[in-house]
Motif scaffolding. Structure first.
Motif, short mmCIF file in Angstrom:
data_model
loop_
_atom_site.label_atom_id
_atom_site.label_comp_id
_atom_site.label_asym_id
_atom_site.label_seq_id
_atom_site.Cartn_x
_atom_site.Cartn_y
_atom_site.Cartn_z
N VAL A 155 0.62 -1.36 -0.42
CA VAL A 155 0.22 -0.21 0.25
C VAL A 155 0.83 1.33 -0.33
O VAL A 155 0.71 2.19 -0.41
N ALA A 156 1.90 1.72 0.52
CA ALA A 156 2.49 2.60 1.09
C ALA A 156 3.37 2.54 -0.15
O ALA A 156 4.32 3.92 -0.71
N SER A 157 3.96 1.86 -0.55
CA SER A 157 4.80 1.61 -1.81
C SER A 157 3.81 2.05 -3.73
O SER A 157 4.40 3.20 -3.99
N TYR A 158 3.37 1.60 -3.62
CA TYR A 158 2.16 1.47 -4.72
C TYR A 158 0.93 2.85 -4.68
O TYR A 158 1.39 3.26 -5.86
N PRO A 164 10.43 3.86 3.04
CA PRO A 164 11.36 4.46 3.98
C PRO A 164 12.60 3.89 3.82
O PRO A 164 13.39 3.04 2.54
N ALA A 165 13.85 4.74 3.92
CA ALA A 165 14.97 4.45 3.70
C ALA A 165 15.52 2.56 3.36
O ALA A 165 15.10 2.64 5.28
N TRP A 176 14.10 11.81 11.81
CA TRP A 176 12.94 11.91 11.83
C TRP A 176 13.50 10.70 10.35
O TRP A 176 12.17 10.13 10.20
N VAL A 177 14.24 10.11 9.92
CA VAL A 177 14.34 9.15 8.94
C VAL A 177 14.24 8.01 9.92
O VAL A 177 13.68 6.79 10.05
N MET A 182 10.44 2.66 11.54
CA MET A 182 9.64 2.64 12.19
C MET A 182 8.29 2.29 12.05
O MET A 182 7.99 1.62 12.52
N PHE A 183 7.58 3.38 11.52
CA PHE A 183 6.22 3.54 11.74
C PHE A 183 5.81 2.36 11.20
O PHE A 183 4.67 1.83 11.55
N LEU A 184 6.11 1.55 9.95
CA LEU A 184 5.45 0.10 9.20
C LEU A 184 5.79 -0.96 10.38
O LEU A 184 5.04 -1.59 10.07
N PRO A 185 7.19 -0.74 10.60
CA PRO A 185 6.92 -2.53 11.67
C PRO A 185 6.13 -1.89 13.14
O PRO A 185 5.42 -2.84 12.97
#
Length: 315
Positions: A155-158, A164-165, A176-177, A182-185
């Motif tokens: 969902v995040a990529s497409y 994220p990096a 911030w990076v 860490m947001f998705l995990p």
């Protein structure tokens, strides 16, 4: 103190059982470190393989290997990695901050989101709110976190063209990076835990709100917000804290797959790669650290009970 001594003895017994179990299980896996190092095209004679096994100490009887490993752990030495030749204690120390950060963010998000939603579901008379909470709880308990992790990446990529990096960045270097990484995990691990906490908070609050001391507080003119926080919530926290403590085990199991999916080089990532490479010291040391964390957290939960309810005494 007597209670702590008893719990300490039980903790030692539990860790001995875990050490024996993981020691046997890793050696039941097909193949050894020699097979992994040589690969399918390896051309080693029997004498050469025996020499490699001897260098790793795997030619000694299993009871001798286990006794040597336990004695080394008692002195703070978890052994040396078969693959890299580095001390396992150093590898654990380098990977531990990543897993601790992931676990703390998950527990904080679960407490911040799950407990208020459970309180809202217990006091709200809206059918829509109760139905929404039940749906959230059902979905969170039914869907495995590794599937949620893969779905979040898609969902995040497409859809949002955001990813994220891939190389881990410590929070003290670029906060911030790091939060983006860490947001998705954290989201994938927290959804199931939030569902459990919401259901437990709701049922515990409903039970406490029906007791007489809450009705007395309401009759004395205490404001509804004060009744919820000072009287009801504190007495309802014991089962909630219990669930949070037990979910630490689920969280430790979840990071193994989640860290691998998101490329986080934490303890879970190291454990899974240790299994792939038949790196016995790495697998054994990581599992023992997970087991120690689990029993310590549960001991802390038991001690928190006495603060939440002064009537509890460990005699």
């Amino acid at each position: 103190m007597r209670y702590l001594v008893r719990r300490g003895l039980w903790t030692v017994a539990a860790l001995v059982g875990v050490s024996l179990l993981i020691f046997v299980l890793v050696r039941l896996l097909p193949g050894t470190i020699v097979d992994i190092l040589t690969g399918t095209e390896g051309q080693l004679s029997a004498a050469q393989k025996a020499a490699v096994m001897h260098s790793f100490g795997l030619d000694r009887p299993l009871p001798v290997q286990y006794a040597f490993w336990v004695a080394s752990m008692a002195h703070g030495n978890f052994g040396v990695s078969f693959r890299s030749g580095q001390p396992v204690s150093g590898l654990l120390a380098s990977r531990l901050p990543i897993t601790i950060e992931l676990a703390l963010l998950c527990v904080a998000s679960v407490a911040i989101v799950g407990v208020p939603l459970g309180i809202l579901a217990s006091v709200s008379r809206s059918i829509r709110v109760k139905t929404a909470v039940q749906i959230i709880g059902l979905l969170g308990l039914s869907v495995p976190n590794f599937w949620i992790a893969v779905l979040l990446i898609i969902v995040a990529s497409y859809l949002f063209h955001w990813l994220p990096a891939l190389i881990y960045v410590p929070p003290w270097a670029q906060p911030w990076v790091n939060l983006q990484q860490m947001f998705l995990p954290v989201l994938s691990l927290s959804l199931g835990l939030v569902a459990v906490v919401v259901r437990m908070t709701r049922s515990s609050m409903l039970e406490v709100l029906g007791q007489e001391f809450v009705k007395v507080a309401q009759a004395k003119g205490v404001r509804p917000f004060g009744v919820l926080l000072r009287h009801a919530l504190r007495n309802a926290l014991i089962p909630i804290v219990t669930v949070l403590g037990l979910q630490v085990g689920y969280l430790l199991g979840g990071v193994v797959i989640t860290e691998q999916i998101f490329g986080l080089p934490g303890l879970g990532w190291m454990l899974l790669n240790g299994v792939y490479q038949r790196d016995y010291p790495v697998v054994q040391g990581t599992v023992m650290l997970f087991a120690l964390t689990f029993v310590v957290v549960n001991l802390g939960v038991d001690l928190i009970y006495t603060y939440l309810d002064p009537r509890i005494r460990y005699d």
